[in-house]
Enzyme design. Sequence first.
Site, PDB file in Angstrom:
ATOM      1  N   ASP A 192       0.875  -1.217   0.161  1.00 23.60           N
ATOM      2  CA  ASP A 192       0.159   0.005   0.044  1.00 23.60           C
ATOM      3  C   ASP A 192       0.869   1.165  -0.107  1.00 23.60           C
ATOM      4  O   ASP A 192       1.995   1.450  -0.677  1.00 23.60           O
ATOM      5  CB  ASP A 192      -1.181  -0.012   1.264  1.00 23.60           C
ATOM      6  N   HIS A 227      -3.604   6.035   3.151  1.00 20.26           N
ATOM      7  CA  HIS A 227      -4.558   4.755   2.947  1.00 20.26           C
ATOM      8  C   HIS A 227      -4.129   3.469   3.669  1.00 20.26           C
ATOM      9  O   HIS A 227      -4.644   2.682   4.220  1.00 20.26           O
ATOM     10  CB  HIS A 227      -4.255   4.654   1.358  1.00 20.26           C
ATOM     11  N   SER A 426     -11.712  -1.363  -0.651  1.00 18.29           N
ATOM     12  CA  SER A 426     -10.168  -1.347  -0.029  1.00 18.29           C
ATOM     13  C   SER A 426     -10.271  -1.962   1.427  1.00 18.29           C
ATOM     14  O   SER A 426      -9.667  -2.784   1.975  1.00 18.29           O
ATOM     15  CB  SER A 426      -9.515  -0.137   0.027  1.00 18.29           C
TER      16      SER A 426
END
Length: 467
Positions: A192, A227, A426
């Site tokens: 990520d 994220h 996600s």
Amino acid sequence: MKNLLLPFLLVFLFVKCSCNPDGEPIVDPTVPELEELEITFKDVNEFKPLKQLQECQDFQSGACKGAIQQLKAKVANELKKEFSLNIDRDSLFIKMSSGQVSVLVTDLDQATKKSIMVKVNQKPDKYAAQNSIDIQGRRPMMQSAFIEQGRRPMMQEQLRYDSNEGTSKFIQLIRSGESTYPNKDTKVWIVDTGIDVNHPDIASVDASLSKSFAKKNSDPLTDESGHGTFIAGIIGASSSETPVNYHMNGVYPGAKMVSVKVFDQQPGPNKFAKIKDVKTTDKRVEMALDYILVNGVAGDIVNLSLGKPVSGPNLCNSGKLNQAIKDLVDAGISVVMSAGNDAEASEENFPGCINYSNSNGARTYTIGSVQGGISGQPYLYSFFSNYDNSETDRIIDFVEPGEYIFTTAPLDGGSEAMYTLVSGTSFSAAIFSGILYHNTGVDTLGNVKRGAAPGDPDPDYTIGKVN
């Protein structure tokens, strides 16, 4: 009124509109392309991949560890001798497990890139070089497009926060009352944007294994966009503090996590990068997965909350990135992928369209998103989540809560812990990675239909929970 107001900064994140069937590109067109080349060493006798070495039948053996260092040193020396590239062996972006050994050389100016190509063309029997960017210009992107919504306190009910357990109500829902979380040796590899390990609720990230495949000197233990920190909080955040203020406990508090950073951030005025401000390439993700294959063990989990739109089955059924995922499964490492947020057929999202399993028990899992299930609300298929276009040829394995999930956020330079609400497949994938980490099997919380148009396939989707 205790805990009704949030005593610290919240950044509110929501999924993008799915009205653009091609997906929003993650590269700002005003930002110059990042120049990089993959150089392949074609002499497999001199640069022998690890799988061909007797001592590397077990990547974790001491003999193989020595062979890995020797191969890295040989590649670094070759780059310096033949291409005048001085790269420390431990900083190499190298694929070395199978096929031909190759290295990703990044941050090149045009003159250096041209010089490398000239030397490669002079010795075609020894080297090959190619741009790592897809011809179509498509790149993997995070499967949640979020926007900053302001800095205002919210009511606890709006946060969907369980103050007794210090977690999202949706996470508490799928835990099935689980309350003990013994220490495990297996790991979740989070591919990520990095993880902010300075967050007080994130303490179980293995710094020694964490690695960045993003731009030079990028630290996998930092997170410019947020994220990866959102994902880590959902999977394995752990807070020992009494939840008088807000804290975060993931699906498996204290799960061992590894940060494998693949996304770059472009300079900008905001602390948290927007989707257009971060980018990666297929090749960087492939190099990251090869690194996990060499350093992971059977029973580990890879969380891939990223993807890109594709057309046609070719990419789903072939290609180097496809093979890298299958190699992980063959090694006993399961790969959890997000289904995508384009409200389109699941076979049009890569790598989530891959459906692969092995008799060793490992497999790929593609996860879609649902909402509801708390406060008497019915389960509803998320409007943005990709879906299966057939009753029989299924790609989506499970659906998990993916809207308004409370989780950790980067500290933004301050000392106070930060938290946020996130939406997107996600985060459904992250929830499922946490379920899988329990290693007790996956039970059924319920079933939901998407509500397709009359005459279109509308299969049942299973909502997974901890067994």
